[in-house]
Design a protein around this motif. Structure first.
Motif, PDB file in Angstrom:
ATOM      1  N   PHE A   1       0.809  -1.204   0.000  1.00  0.00           N
ATOM      2  CA  PHE A   1       0.000   0.000   0.000  1.00  0.00           C
ATOM      3  C   PHE A   1       0.854   1.271   0.000  1.00  0.00           C
ATOM      4  N   GLN A   2       2.081   1.191   0.498  1.00  0.00           N
ATOM      5  CA  GLN A   2       2.949   2.358   0.547  1.00  0.00           C
ATOM      6  C   GLN A   2       3.840   2.491  -0.684  1.00  0.00           C
ATOM      7  N   ARG A   3       3.796   1.541  -1.583  1.00  0.00           N
ATOM      8  CA  ARG A   3       4.653   1.602  -2.768  1.00  0.00           C
ATOM      9  C   ARG A   3       4.136   2.687  -3.707  1.00  0.00           C
ATOM     10  N   PRO A   4       5.003   3.594  -4.161  1.00  0.00           N
ATOM     11  CA  PRO A   4       4.550   4.674  -5.048  1.00  0.00           C
ATOM     12  C   PRO A   4       4.228   4.156  -6.441  1.00  0.00           C
ATOM     13  N   ILE A   5       3.169   4.705  -7.010  1.00  0.00           N
ATOM     14  CA  ILE A   5       2.729   4.362  -8.364  1.00  0.00           C
ATOM     15  C   ILE A   5       2.540   5.666  -9.117  1.00  0.00           C
ATOM     16  N   GLY A   6       2.984   5.718 -10.375  1.00  0.00           N
ATOM     17  CA  GLY A   6       2.790   6.920 -11.157  1.00  0.00           C
ATOM     18  C   GLY A   6       3.829   7.061 -12.242  1.00  0.00           C
ATOM     19  N   PHE A   7       3.859   8.236 -12.836  1.00  0.00           N
ATOM     20  CA  PHE A   7       4.782   8.543 -13.913  1.00  0.00           C
ATOM     21  C   PHE A   7       5.078  10.031 -13.864  1.00  0.00           C
ATOM     22  N   ASP A   8       6.257  10.382 -14.352  1.00  0.00           N
ATOM     23  CA  ASP A   8       6.728  11.766 -14.353  1.00  0.00           C
ATOM     24  C   ASP A   8       6.618  12.365 -12.946  1.00  0.00           C
ATOM     25  N   ARG A   9       5.872  13.450 -12.824  1.00  0.00           N
ATOM     26  CA  ARG A   9       5.752  14.114 -11.533  1.00  0.00           C
ATOM     27  C   ARG A   9       4.488  13.715 -10.765  1.00  0.00           C
ATOM     28  N   VAL A  10       3.702  12.879 -11.372  1.00  0.00           N
ATOM     29  CA  VAL A  10       2.461  12.446 -10.726  1.00  0.00           C
ATOM     30  C   VAL A  10       2.705  11.089 -10.082  1.00  0.00           C
ATOM     31  N   HIS A  11       2.647  11.040  -8.766  1.00  0.00           N
ATOM     32  CA  HIS A  11       2.861   9.797  -8.022  1.00  0.00           C
ATOM     33  C   HIS A  11       1.805   9.678  -6.928  1.00  0.00           C
ATOM     34  N   PHE A  12       1.401   8.485  -6.685  1.00  0.00           N
ATOM     35  CA  PHE A  12       0.466   8.185  -5.598  1.00  0.00           C
ATOM     36  C   PHE A  12       0.709   6.761  -5.155  1.00  0.00           C
ATOM     37  N   THR A  13       0.146   6.429  -4.026  1.00  0.00           N
ATOM     38  CA  THR A  13       0.277   5.085  -3.472  1.00  0.00           C
ATOM     39  C   THR A  13      -1.067   4.379  -3.536  1.00  0.00           C
ATOM     40  N   LEU A  14      -0.997   3.057  -3.530  1.00  0.00           N
ATOM     41  CA  LEU A  14      -2.223   2.273  -3.557  1.00  0.00           C
ATOM     42  C   LEU A  14      -3.042   2.504  -2.282  1.00  0.00           C
ATOM     43  N   GLY A  15      -2.342   2.637  -1.158  1.00  0.00           N
ATOM     44  CA  GLY A  15      -3.051   2.928   0.081  1.00  0.00           C
ATOM     45  C   GLY A  15      -3.740   4.275   0.045  1.00  0.00           C
ATOM     46  N   GLY A  16      -3.081   5.275  -0.540  1.00  0.00           N
ATOM     47  CA  GLY A  16      -3.710   6.586  -0.660  1.00  0.00           C
ATOM     48  C   GLY A  16      -4.949   6.550  -1.543  1.00  0.00           C
ATOM     49  N   ALA A  17      -4.847   5.819  -2.666  1.00  0.00           N
ATOM     50  CA  ALA A  17      -6.003   5.705  -3.557  1.00  0.00           C
ATOM     51  C   ALA A  17      -7.166   4.988  -2.865  1.00  0.00           C
ATOM     52  N   LEU A  18      -6.847   3.899  -2.155  1.00  0.00           N
ATOM     53  CA  LEU A  18      -7.904   3.182  -1.434  1.00  0.00           C
ATOM     54  C   LEU A  18      -8.493   4.033  -0.324  1.00  0.00           C
ATOM     55  N   SER A  19      -7.655   4.826   0.332  1.00  0.00           N
ATOM     56  CA  SER A  19      -8.186   5.696   1.390  1.00  0.00           C
ATOM     57  C   SER A  19      -9.144   6.731   0.821  1.00  0.00           C
TER      58      SER A  19
END
Length: 860
Positions: free
Chosen positions: A564-582
Motif C-alpha cells: 500500500f505504501q509503494r509509489p505508483i505513477g509517472f513523471d511528476r504524478v505519483h500516488f500510493t495504492l493505500g492513498g487511492a484506497l483511502s
C-alpha cells in the motif's frame, strides 16, 4: 516556628540588602542622581514585564487551572489602600493551590507503590529471562508479550499523568514566586512606620503563607519527579523485555520448517519425565495464576462492565422475545434464537470483551474461549441440519481438549506425545464421520453443505500432515497445522454463529411496527445490507484469527503495508495504492454517512420539531449537500492536493459557466431557490404547462412529478421558477369540486337547489366546514342549468368524491321525478323522394309539409 523563622529570614535579608544599597561606596553617585529618581521610577513602572516562552506559557495555561495574576516589577510595592484587597486575592489563590495539592499520605502511597511495582517488574523480568533461556512454546511467548504489553501501556499512562502533575506543580511554584517580591518590597517600605502595626503583621502572615505553600508544592514536585524517574526506568526495562520476546517469537517462526526435535519412536527417559511433569506444571500454573490475578485486580471496572453488558443484553433479548410473540411474520429460526436469552446475552457479552481478551493473559483468555462453547452449542445447533450436528458436537469436544492442552504447560516430549494422541483421535473421528456411506445423503441438500464437506476434508489433510510432522520432529509445523485445523474450524463456526444470530435479531427488529414505519419500503434492502455487512465482518475476523494461528499475521500485514505504501505513477504524478484506497473509502463512507444522517434527520429528528411544511425537506436536503461537499474536501485533502492549485481550473470553470454550463447553473440555482423560498413542496399537486401531477422530489438540477397516470416526468428546476405554475396544495389541501346539472323545463328551481344541497351534505366525504352550495346558472337550449359546488379536504380523493356525489345526485333526481332532458332538434329537408319518405314514416318519424312548397320537415 518554621513559618515565622522563614518570614524573619526573608525580612532580614531584605533589610541587609537595603542597608548595603544605602551605605555602599556608591553613596555619592546615588546622591547626585537622586533628583532623577522619579523619572527613573516612572520609566521602570512603564517597562513591560519580561515575556516567557510562548510555547511554554501556552502549555502551562492549558494544563493548570490556577489563576495567574499579571506579572509586576520586582521593586513595585502594594499601595496601602489595596493591601486588604490584595490579601483577599492572595488568600483565594493560596486556597486554590492548596486544594490542588495531593495529601502527603497519598504521595507516600504512590511512591511506595512505584517501588513495589519496580520490584515486581524486576522479579517478573528474571522469570521471563529464564523462560527465554530455555525452550519456550509459542503460547508462552504470546502470554509474555501480552503481559509486558499491558505493563507498558500502564507505565506510559502513569508517566503521562506524572508529567502533567509535575508541570502543574511547577506552574504553581512560579505563581507563588511571582507574588512574593511584591509583599517583601511592601514590608520593607512600611515595617518601620508607626501606627500601622496591624498591616505590617498581616503582610508577615501573607509572606508566611506564601513560603509554606511554596515549600509544600516544592516537596510534592520533588516526590513526583522521583516517581516519574522510576516509572521511566521501568518503562525502559519493559521495552527491553518486549524486544527480547519479539526476537524469540521471530526465532520461533523461523524454526517452523526446521527439524529440531527427536522422532517419537526413539526411547525416552520415562522416570526423568515423571519427575519433571509436576514442577513444570506448578511453575506454569503459578505464573498464569499470578498474571490473571494481577490483570483482574487492575481491570475491576472492565470485569464489572462485562457483567453489566451481560445483564443489559439479557434484559433486551427477553423484552424483544415478549414483543415479537405477537408478530406472525417473524421466522421460526429467530424465535428459536430468542427462546434462549441466556445464551444470546452470553454471546453478546463475549463479543464485547474482544479487546479485553486480546490483551489478557492466556489463562483468562482461554477461560473466555471455553465460554464460547455454551452459545455456539445452544444457538448454532438448532440452526444446523440435524445430520450435521454431530460434526458440531465432535468439533466442540476437540476444541475444549485443545484449549486444555494449550493451557497446561508440560515437558516438551510429553506434550508431543499427548499432542500426537489428540491429533490421531481427531483424525480418526472426522474420517469416520466423513465416510461415503455417512455423507452420501448430505451431498444432495444444497451448495453450502458441499462446501462444508470440502472444508472438512481439507482439515483432515492438515491433521494428517500435522501428525506426520510431529512424529518425524517438525514440532512447530505440527502444532501450527494441527491447532489451526481444529481451532480454526471451531472459530469459523463461532463467527458463523455470531453473524447468523445477529442477522436474525436484526431481521426481527426490522419486522417491528416502528421500524417498518421508519424505513417503509427500504426494509428489505436494509435487511440484506445488514446481513452482508455482518457476513463480511465475520469473514475478515476469521481470516485475521487464522493468520495469527498460522503465525504469518505479522508477515502478511507487513507485506500489505509495503504494497500500500509503494509509489505508483509517472513523471511528476505519483500516488500510493493505500492513498487511492483511502480516498475511495472516504468517498464511500462519507456518502453512506451523509445518506444515513439525512435519513435520520428527515425521519426522526425534524418531524418532532414544530416546523412549517417543507422546512424539514429543505433542511435535510441542504445538510445532505453540505455533507457531500465536506466529503469531497476530505477526499481532496487525503490525496494531498492543495486547493490553491485549482486556480486555473476555477478560471476554466468560469469560462465554461459562461458558455456551455449556463443551463446547468441556472437549474442548480433554481433548485436552491425552490429549497429556500419553498413555493413548491414535496407532495404538492401542481399544474405545469398542462402537466398535472404530484411532486415526488426536488433535486439539485431537476424535480420529479408523478402524474395521475403513473408517469414520472423530469422537469428542470428553471421551468418551475420562470414559468407559471399552479400549486393546488401550497397552503391547504382543500379543493372545490363542481358538478354541472341540467333539468327539464318546467321544474321548480328552488326545489332543485334544495335537493342538490341536501345530497352534498349527506355525503360523508364532503367538507361541511365550508357548506356546499347550488346555483341556478340560467336557461339552456333544452334544460335549466344548475351547478353544485362543494369542498373536499383531501387532494388525492377529490375526483372519486366528485363521481360519488354525481351518482347520488342522479339517483336523487330520479327518485324525485325530475327529468334530466336530452337535446331536441328540428331537421328541415327541402326535397325527399317518395319511397324514402314512406320508409322514414314507417319507422315512426312524423313528416309535415308546408303548404304550397316542396320543403318537408322531419321532427326527431
Amino acid at each position: 516556628m518554621t513559618q515565622r523563622g522563614s518570614s524573619h529570614r526573608i525580612t532580614a535579608r531584605a533589610v541587609i540588602r537595603e542597608i548595603l544599597d544605602r551605605l555602599g561606596p556608591c553613596f555619592v553617585v546615588v546622591t547626585l542622581f537622586s533628583p532623577f529618581a522619579p523619572f527613573i521610577r516612572e520609566i521602570q513602572s512603564q517597562t513591560p514585564p519580561a515575556q516567557s516562552n510562548p510555547s511554554n506559557s501556552t502549555k502551562q495555561s492549558q494544563e493548570s487551572e490556577v489563576p495567574v495574576p499579571p506579572a509586576r516589577s520586582t521593586d513595585q510595592t502594594i499601595p496601602l489602600p489595596q493591601i486588604a484587597d490584595r490579601a483577599e486575592e492572595l488568600d483565594h489563590l493560596l486556597r486554590e493551590i492548596n486544594s490542588q495539592l495531593i495529601p502527603n499520605s497519598e504521595l507516600l502511597e504512590s511512591q511506595k507503590k512505584a517501588e513495589e511495582q519496580a520490584a515486581e517488574i524486576r522479579r517478573r523480568g528474571l522469570q521471563t529471562r529464564d523462560l527465554l533461556a530455555g525452550e519456550p512454546t509459542s503460547l508462552d511467548l504470546e502470554d509474555e508479550q501480552r503481559y509486558w504489553r499491558s505493563r507498558s501501556l500502564e507505565c506510559a499512562a502513569e508517566r503521562r499523568l506524572l508529567t502533567l502533575r509535575a508541570g502543574k506543580l511547577g506552574e504553581q511554584i512560579q505563581t507563588l514566586e511571582a507574588q512574593q517580591p511584591e509583599w517583601v518590597a511592601t514590608w520593607i517600605q512600611i515595617h518601620k512606620s508607626q501606627g500601622i502595626e496591624g498591616i505590617v503583621n498581616r503582610i508577615k502572615q501573607q509572606l508566611d503563607k506564601i513560603q509554606t505553600t511554596k515549600s509544600q508544592a516544592q516537596e510534592q514536585l520533588n516526590v513526583v519527579l522521583s516517581v516519574q524517574n522510576q516509572v521511566s526506568q521501568q518503562e525502559q526495562q519493559i521495552s527491553d523485555i518486549l524486544l527480547r520476546v519479539r526476537q524469540a517469537r521471530e526465532r520461533e517462526r523461523g524454526r517452523l520448517l526446521e527439524l529440531y526435535g527427536r522422532p517419537l519412536w526413539e526411547a525416552s527417559n520415562a522416570q526423568a519425565l515423571e519427575q519433571t511433569i509436576g514442577p513444570s506444571f506448578r511453575r506454569s500454573f503459578d505464573r498464569s495464576f499470578a498474571s490473571a490475578k494481577e490483570i483482574v485486580g487492575a481491570h475491576k471496572l472492565a470485569t464489572l462492565s462485562v457483567a453489566m453488558v451481560y445483564l443489559l443484553a439479557f434484559l433486551s433479548v427477553f423484552k424483544l422475545r415478549r414483543y415479537v410473540a405477537s408478530l406472525p411474520e417473524v421466522c421460526a429460526e429467530a424465535r428459536q434464537v430468542l427462546d434462549r436469552p441466556f445464551s444470546v446475552a452470553l454471546l453478546v457479552a463475549l463479543i464485547g470483551t474482544g479487546q479485553f481478551i486480546a490483551s489478557a493473559p492466556t489463562g483468562i483468555a482461554f477461560f473466555f474461549y471455553l465460554l464460547c462453547l455454551v452459545p455456539v452449542l445452544r444457538l448454532l445447533a438448532p440452526l444446523t441440519v440435524p445430520k450435521l450436528r454431530i460434526f458440531l458436537y465432535v468439533l466442540s469436544t476437540f476444541y475444549a481438549l485443545c484449549s486444555v492442552y494449550l493451557l497446561i504447560q508440560l515437558p516438551s516430549l510429553f506434550r508431543r506425545e499427548l499432542y500426537a494422541l489428540l491429533i490421531l483421535a481427531a483424525l480418526g473421528s472426522f474420517a469416520w464421520l466423513t465416510r461415503p456411506s455417512k455423507i452420501g445423503p448430505l451431498l444432495s441438500h444444497n451448495r453450502k453443505v458441499r462446501i462444508f464437506l470440502i472444508g472438512i476434508r481439507a482439515g483432515l489433510v492438515l491433521l494428517a500432515i500435522s501428525l506426520v510432522a510431529n512424529v518425524v520432529g517438525f514440532v512447530s509445523l505440527a502444532q501450527v497445522l494441527g491447532l489451526s485445523a481444529l481451532l480454526g474450524t471451531f472459530v469459523a463456526a463461532a463467527f458463523f454463529c455470531v453473524a447468523r444470530v445477529l442477522t436474525l435479531i436484526f431481521s426481527t427488529i426490522l419486522r417491528t411496527n416502528w421500524a417498518r414505519a421508519l424505513l417503509q419500503p427500504r426494509t428489505d434492502a436494509v435487511e440484506r445490507l445488514g446481513a452482508r455487512l455482518l457476513g463480511v465482518a465475520a469473514s475478515l475476523l476469521w481470516l485475521r484469527a487464522m493468520l495469527r494461528m498460522l503465525t504469518i499475521y505479522e508477515a502478511v500485514a507487513g507485506a500489505l503495508s509495503d504494497l500500500f505504501q509503494r509509489p505508483i505513477g509517472f513523471d511528476r504524478v505519483h500516488f500510493t495504492l493505500g492513498g487511492a484506497l483511502s480516498v475511495v473509502l472516504i468517498l464511500l463512507f462519507g456518502y453512506s454517512l451523509a445518506n444515513a444522517f439525512t435519513f435520520l434527520l428527515k425521519k426522526v429528528v425534524l418531524p418532532r420539531l414544530p416546523l412549517s411544511r417543507g422546512v424539514p425537506y429543505a433542511i435535510s436536503t441542504i445538510a445532505y449537500y453540505l455533507l457531500l461537499l465536506l466529503v469531497a474536501l476530505a477526499a481532496l485533502s487525503a490525496t494531498g492536493i492543495e486547493l490553491n492549485k485549482f486556480t486555473v481550473l476555477t478560471g476554466a470553470l468560469g469560462v465554461g459557466l459562461g458558455f456551455g454550463l449556463q443551463n446547468i447553473v441556472n437549474n442548480f440555482v433554481s433548485g436552491l431557490i425552490l429549497l429556500f423560498e419553498r413555493p413548491i413542496h414535496v407532495g404538492d399537486t401542481v399544474d405545469v404547462g398542462g402537466l398535472v401531477g404530484m411532486v415526488r422530489r426536488i433535486g439539485a438540477r431537476s424535480s420529479t412529478i408523478l402524474t395521475f397516470q403513473g408517469a414520472e416526468v423530469i422537469v428542470p428546476n428553471s421551468n418551475l421558477i420562470s414559468n407559471q405554475v399552479i400549486n393546488w396544495t401550497l397552503s391547504s389541501q382543500w379543493r372545490r369540486v363542481d358538478v354541472p346539472i341540467g333539468v327539464a323545463y318546467g321544474t321548480d328551481p328552488e326545489r332543485v337547489i334544495k335537493l342538490l344541497v341536501g345530497v352534498a351534505e349527506s355525503h360523508p366525504g364532503v367538507l361541511l366546514a365550508r357548506p356546499p352550495m347550488a346555483f341556478f346558472l340560467g336557461f339552456g337550449e333544452s334544460a335549466l342549468r344548475f351547478e353544485l359546488r362543494f369542498w373536499s379536504d383531501r387532494q388525492d380523493t377529490w375526483f372519486q368524491l366528485q363521481s360519488d356525489v354525481t351518482v347520488a345526485v342522479a339517483k336523487a333526481l330520479r327518485e324525485a321525478g325530475i327529468e334530466i332532458p336530452f337535446p331536441q332538434r328540428d331537421l328541415h329537408v327541402r326535397s325527399i323522394d317518395a319511397s324514402v319518405a314512406e320508409s322514414v314514416a314507417s319507422n315512426g318519424v312524423r313528416l309535415t309539409s308546408s303548404a304550397g312548397a316542396t320543403e318537408r320537415s322531419v321532427r326527431t
